[in-house]
Design a protein around this motif. Structure first.
Motif, PDB file in Angstrom:
ATOM      1  N   PHE A 108     -10.656 -43.973 -43.554  1.00 39.17           N
ATOM      2  CA  PHE A 108     -10.806 -44.869 -42.650  1.00 39.17           C
ATOM      3  C   PHE A 108     -10.577 -46.393 -43.175  1.00 39.17           C
ATOM      4  O   PHE A 108      -9.829 -47.084 -42.218  1.00 39.17           O
ATOM      5  CB  PHE A 108     -12.547 -44.930 -42.220  1.00 39.17           C
ATOM      6  N   GLU A 109     -10.914 -46.503 -44.370  1.00 39.18           N
ATOM      7  CA  GLU A 109     -10.623 -47.804 -44.859  1.00 39.18           C
ATOM      8  C   GLU A 109      -8.881 -48.082 -45.094  1.00 39.18           C
ATOM      9  O   GLU A 109      -8.499 -49.225 -44.717  1.00 39.18           O
ATOM     10  CB  GLU A 109     -11.240 -48.052 -46.305  1.00 39.18           C
ATOM     11  N   TYR A 110      -8.246 -46.872 -45.447  1.00 40.36           N
ATOM     12  CA  TYR A 110      -6.730 -47.042 -45.573  1.00 40.36           C
ATOM     13  C   TYR A 110      -6.299 -47.447 -44.090  1.00 40.36           C
ATOM     14  O   TYR A 110      -5.418 -48.422 -43.892  1.00 40.36           O
ATOM     15  CB  TYR A 110      -6.384 -45.629 -45.953  1.00 40.36           C
ATOM     16  N   LEU A 111      -6.668 -46.528 -43.193  1.00 40.25           N
ATOM     17  CA  LEU A 111      -6.137 -46.912 -41.751  1.00 40.25           C
ATOM     18  C   LEU A 111      -6.556 -48.085 -41.159  1.00 40.25           C
ATOM     19  O   LEU A 111      -5.720 -48.462 -40.378  1.00 40.25           O
ATOM     20  CB  LEU A 111      -6.463 -45.644 -40.856  1.00 40.25           C
ATOM     21  N   LEU A 112      -7.771 -48.570 -41.328  1.00 44.34           N
ATOM     22  CA  LEU A 112      -7.986 -49.973 -40.687  1.00 44.34           C
ATOM     23  C   LEU A 112      -7.206 -50.931 -41.514  1.00 44.34           C
ATOM     24  O   LEU A 112      -6.592 -51.908 -40.860  1.00 44.34           O
ATOM     25  CB  LEU A 112      -9.596 -49.729 -40.880  1.00 44.34           C
ATOM     26  N   LYS A 113      -7.353 -51.011 -42.804  1.00 46.88           N
ATOM     27  CA  LYS A 113      -6.257 -51.910 -43.376  1.00 46.88           C
ATOM     28  C   LYS A 113      -4.995 -51.871 -42.708  1.00 46.88           C
ATOM     29  O   LYS A 113      -4.373 -52.871 -42.495  1.00 46.88           O
ATOM     30  CB  LYS A 113      -6.389 -51.796 -44.920  1.00 46.88           C
ATOM     31  N   GLU A 114      -4.417 -50.895 -42.722  1.00 48.10           N
ATOM     32  CA  GLU A 114      -2.781 -50.613 -42.079  1.00 48.10           C
ATOM     33  C   GLU A 114      -2.964 -51.185 -40.691  1.00 48.10           C
ATOM     34  O   GLU A 114      -1.694 -51.763 -40.300  1.00 48.10           O
ATOM     35  CB  GLU A 114      -2.616 -49.051 -42.130  1.00 48.10           C
ATOM     36  N   ARG A 115      -3.812 -50.917 -40.075  1.00 42.66           N
ATOM     37  CA  ARG A 115      -3.838 -51.425 -38.467  1.00 42.66           C
ATOM     38  C   ARG A 115      -4.454 -52.797 -38.466  1.00 42.66           C
ATOM     39  O   ARG A 115      -4.215 -53.303 -37.157  1.00 42.66           O
ATOM     40  CB  ARG A 115      -4.344 -50.442 -37.688  1.00 42.66           C
ATOM     41  N   GLY A 116      -4.934 -53.411 -39.319  1.00 45.15           N
ATOM     42  CA  GLY A 116      -5.561 -54.604 -39.296  1.00 45.15           C
ATOM     43  C   GLY A 116      -6.556 -54.632 -38.128  1.00 45.15           C
ATOM     44  O   GLY A 116      -6.765 -55.550 -37.293  1.00 45.15           O
ATOM     45  N   ALA A 117      -7.343 -53.741 -38.288  1.00 44.79           N
ATOM     46  CA  ALA A 117      -8.408 -53.372 -37.206  1.00 44.79           C
ATOM     47  C   ALA A 117      -9.765 -53.251 -37.874  1.00 44.79           C
ATOM     48  O   ALA A 117      -9.942 -53.197 -39.062  1.00 44.79           O
ATOM     49  CB  ALA A 117      -8.125 -52.263 -36.528  1.00 44.79           C
ATOM     50  N   HIS A 118     -10.861 -53.160 -37.039  1.00 45.78           N
ATOM     51  CA  HIS A 118     -12.028 -52.827 -37.671  1.00 45.78           C
ATOM     52  C   HIS A 118     -12.827 -51.652 -36.908  1.00 45.78           C
ATOM     53  O   HIS A 118     -12.250 -51.221 -35.772  1.00 45.78           O
ATOM     54  CB  HIS A 118     -13.059 -54.044 -37.519  1.00 45.78           C
ATOM     55  N   MET A 119     -13.829 -51.237 -37.538  1.00 44.74           N
ATOM     56  CA  MET A 119     -14.413 -49.805 -36.761  1.00 44.74           C
ATOM     57  C   MET A 119     -16.129 -50.067 -37.002  1.00 44.74           C
ATOM     58  O   MET A 119     -16.614 -50.515 -37.933  1.00 44.74           O
ATOM     59  CB  MET A 119     -13.980 -48.759 -37.483  1.00 44.74           C
ATOM     60  N   ASN A 120     -16.736 -49.570 -35.810  1.00 45.40           N
ATOM     61  CA  ASN A 120     -18.204 -49.295 -35.877  1.00 45.40           C
ATOM     62  C   ASN A 120     -18.225 -47.850 -35.910  1.00 45.40           C
ATOM     63  O   ASN A 120     -18.134 -47.217 -34.899  1.00 45.40           O
ATOM     64  CB  ASN A 120     -18.798 -49.964 -34.739  1.00 45.40           C
ATOM     65  N   ILE A 121     -18.911 -47.266 -36.994  1.00 39.27           N
ATOM     66  CA  ILE A 121     -19.217 -45.789 -36.994  1.00 39.27           C
ATOM     67  C   ILE A 121     -20.525 -45.478 -36.639  1.00 39.27           C
ATOM     68  O   ILE A 121     -21.338 -46.049 -36.716  1.00 39.27           O
ATOM     69  CB  ILE A 121     -19.083 -45.312 -38.451  1.00 39.27           C
ATOM     70  N   LEU A 122     -20.531 -44.497 -35.667  1.00 34.42           N
ATOM     71  CA  LEU A 122     -21.581 -44.095 -35.137  1.00 34.42           C
ATOM     72  C   LEU A 122     -21.873 -42.680 -35.442  1.00 34.42           C
ATOM     73  O   LEU A 122     -21.008 -41.834 -34.856  1.00 34.42           O
ATOM     74  CB  LEU A 122     -21.776 -44.230 -33.542  1.00 34.42           C
ATOM     75  N   GLY A 123     -22.969 -42.010 -35.995  1.00 34.41           N
ATOM     76  CA  GLY A 123     -23.411 -40.724 -36.250  1.00 34.41           C
ATOM     77  C   GLY A 123     -24.817 -40.410 -36.244  1.00 34.41           C
ATOM     78  O   GLY A 123     -25.738 -41.310 -36.261  1.00 34.41           O
ATOM     79  N   ALA A 124     -24.948 -39.093 -36.059  1.00 37.42           N
ATOM     80  CA  ALA A 124     -26.439 -38.555 -35.880  1.00 37.42           C
ATOM     81  C   ALA A 124     -26.290 -37.483 -37.120  1.00 37.42           C
ATOM     82  O   ALA A 124     -25.413 -36.703 -37.632  1.00 37.42           O
ATOM     83  CB  ALA A 124     -26.709 -37.937 -34.822  1.00 37.42           C
ATOM     84  N   THR A 125     -27.651 -37.427 -37.801  1.00 33.65           N
ATOM     85  CA  THR A 125     -27.693 -36.456 -39.087  1.00 33.65           C
ATOM     86  C   THR A 125     -29.016 -35.849 -38.723  1.00 33.65           C
ATOM     87  O   THR A 125     -29.922 -36.190 -38.518  1.00 33.65           O
ATOM     88  CB  THR A 125     -27.685 -37.385 -40.113  1.00 33.65           C
ATOM     89  N   SER A 126     -29.034 -34.477 -39.357  1.00 33.45           N
ATOM     90  CA  SER A 126     -30.164 -33.652 -39.659  1.00 33.45           C
ATOM     91  C   SER A 126     -30.632 -33.941 -40.902  1.00 33.45           C
ATOM     92  O   SER A 126     -31.459 -33.166 -41.337  1.00 33.45           O
ATOM     93  CB  SER A 126     -29.693 -32.375 -39.232  1.00 33.45           C
ATOM     94  N   GLY A 127     -29.988 -34.502 -41.701  1.00 31.41           N
ATOM     95  CA  GLY A 127     -30.389 -34.784 -43.274  1.00 31.41           C
ATOM     96  C   GLY A 127     -29.228 -35.315 -44.151  1.00 31.41           C
ATOM     97  O   GLY A 127     -29.260 -36.541 -44.749  1.00 31.41           O
ATOM     98  N   ASP A 128     -28.305 -34.431 -44.421  1.00 34.74           N
ATOM     99  CA  ASP A 128     -27.480 -34.833 -45.572  1.00 34.74           C
ATOM    100  C   ASP A 128     -25.995 -35.448 -44.825  1.00 34.74           C
ATOM    101  O   ASP A 128     -25.808 -36.508 -45.600  1.00 34.74           O
ATOM    102  CB  ASP A 128     -27.119 -33.432 -46.324  1.00 34.74           C
ATOM    103  N   THR A 129     -25.722 -35.126 -43.551  1.00 35.24           N
ATOM    104  CA  THR A 129     -24.547 -36.044 -43.298  1.00 35.24           C
ATOM    105  C   THR A 129     -24.798 -37.556 -43.265  1.00 35.24           C
ATOM    106  O   THR A 129     -23.797 -38.209 -43.766  1.00 35.24           O
ATOM    107  CB  THR A 129     -24.192 -35.533 -41.799  1.00 35.24           C
ATOM    108  N   GLY A 130     -26.180 -37.855 -42.781  1.00 39.52           N
ATOM    109  CA  GLY A 130     -26.112 -39.585 -43.177  1.00 39.52           C
ATOM    110  C   GLY A 130     -26.033 -40.136 -44.344  1.00 39.52           C
ATOM    111  O   GLY A 130     -25.229 -41.118 -44.329  1.00 39.52           O
TER     112      GLY A 130
END
Length: 463
Positions: A121-143
């Motif tokens: 993500f960091e690599y692609l955002l830098k390449e595109r001059g963009a930003h991102m807001n990540i949204l996710g749900a977790t049952s424990g470990d993913t978060g």
């Protein structure tokens, strides 16, 4: 390599766009338009490699739009964060091979994919001059793994929903003690399935998704699954060198079908897996599907293996796409029917197809604790409760004719209460866990309501 949606209205994406899109804009999940087929010779060469080199070779097959030197740097950087030279070592205990996937910064298998995805993500955002807001749900470990994958990274804010008081105490602390300004923890008054539903509903509003520059870090993001394919190849190579086997079983504790779907992709690529053994706790919708053709939702039951306390498996749609002969029309019909009735039904021919790739079983709370106790008594090795589910089911369904590899998905110290109940002692706390409860915490309690989460995003997202 180009990517398409399981629902048929998105196609022709390159790897970069597939990663950035996350959930397909038509509501489906993204998959490669072709899966590379490897010969036995190819596999023999790959599985002799060190883990980062193997990861580069496998991921390269699917990520051709990333320059090779850049991809190699991203992969090497991702696995420098692990505390074992092999990244995912294999140990032989009590007649089975345990694939240890918990040597990353949060001591869970999700690190294998999320260290890579965070750097991507960091690599692609830098390449595109963009930003991102990540949204996710977790049952424990993913978060926690997602948070550790992107904490402090430029041009990224991350918003993680977890079910309030339905994850282990250490899982909660791992998330809520990360106070970097770009990290937002939301405890929802509900279950993981509620969180997953909210995320899908928000991503389904394409105008809002675009306006908020939303990105996905759950296993709905294809890059997550791809990174997990690698350790199936790695484990096979290690076991084959030890045994000269021609094929193996993999037993996979799963609730969301992502980890075992990575094994299914490896099998489609040619890795000689006799069967993938799907192991669930009392939340057994996936086991009922494989054994009885019964995919019907029920109430979520709290268990000692909370990361598997799931009814609706978000990656199941990817498998349906292949089960239905890569027919997106049938996938659309099935997902509409599931949303309306909470169940799916399958023909005898379809179940016969399922049985050629999978076996399945489940473990009760007591069986899980008994497995931890018996395994420790026999070997001195402590299983976490999720891994214990996989060990119990794997040993029950196989007879030793080919090696059995059980995926160890988390360090036992993440589930100290269950371990203590099983063996009468606490697992040794790794240094990263010590004094977690004394650290500053930041978390907000919020209703399990899509509108409430949308409003919170509007107030706190990068603009």
């Amino acid at each position: 390599m180009q990517y398409m949606s399981t629902r048929g209205r998105i196609s022709g994406l390159d790897f970069k766009d597939a990663v950035m899109m996350g959930l397909a804009d038509d509501g489906g999940l993204l998959l490669p338009q072709q899966i590379p087929a490897l010969s036995r010779g190819d596999i023999a060469a790959l599985t002799r490699m060190a883990y980062p080199d193997l990861a580069f070779r496998i991921i390269s097959l699917f990520a051709g739009s990333i320059p090779a030197a850049d991809l190699k740097h991203l992969i090497d950087r991702s696995y420098q964060a692990f505390d074992h030279d092999e990244v995912t070592p294999v140990v032989h205990k009590d007649g089975i091979y345990v694939l240890e996937l918990f040597h990353g910064p949060t001591l869970a298998f999700k690190d294998v994919a999320l260290q890579f995805l965070g750097n991507m993500f960091e690599y692609l955002l830098k390449e595109r001059g963009a930003h991102m807001n990540i949204l996710g749900a977790t049952s424990g470990d993913t978060g926690s793994a997602a948070i550790y994958g992107v904490r402090g990274k430029q041009n990224i804010n991350i918003f993680i929903l977890h079910p309030h008081q339905r994850v282990s105490p250490i899982q909660e602390l791992q998330m809520t003690t990360v106070t970097d300004p770009n990290v937002f923890n939301l405890a929802i008054r509900g279950t993981f399935d509620d969180g997953q539903r909210i995320v899908k509903e928000i991503f389904g509003d394409l105008a809002f998704k675009s306006r908020m520059a939303l990105g996905a870090i759950n296993s709905i993001n294809w890059a997550r699954v791809l990174a997990q394919v690698v350790y199936y190849f790695y484990a096979f190579g290690r076991v084959q060198r030890a045994t000269s086997c021609e094929e193996v079983y993999f037993s996979v504790p799963t609730g969301n079908f992502g980890d075992i779907f990575a094994g299914y992709i490896a099998k489609r690529m040619g890795l000689p897996i006799r069967r993938l053994i799907l192991a669930t706790n009392e939340n057994d919708i996936l086991t009922r599907f494989i054994n009885q053709g019964d995919y019907s939702t029920a109430q979520v039951v709290p268990t000692p293996s909370p990361s598997m306390d799931i009814q609706l498996a978000s990656n199941f749609e990817r498998y349906l796409f292949y089960l239905y002969g890569q027919n997106p029309g049938r996938v659309n019909d099935a997902m509409s029917r599931l949303a309306a009735t909470g169940r799916l039904e399958f023909t005898a021919e379809e179940l016969a197809c399922v049985g050629r790739d999978f076996m399945a079983g489940s473990a009760t709370r007591q069986e899980t604790l008994d497995t931890i106790r018996a395994f420790h008594a026999a070997t001195g090795y402590i299983l976490d409760p999720h891994t214990a589910v996989g060990v119990k089911v794997g040993k029950e369904l196989t007879g030793g004719e080919v090696p059995l590899v059980c995926l160890a998905t988390a360090h036992p110290a993440k589930f100290g209460d269950a371990v203590r109940e099983a063996i009468g002692q606490d697992p040794v706390l790794p240094p990263v866990f010590r004094d977690l409860d004394k650290k500053e915490k930041r978390c907000e309690l919020i209703d399990a309501d899509t509108g409430s989460v949308r409003e919170y995003l509007q107030k706190n997202a990068l603009a």
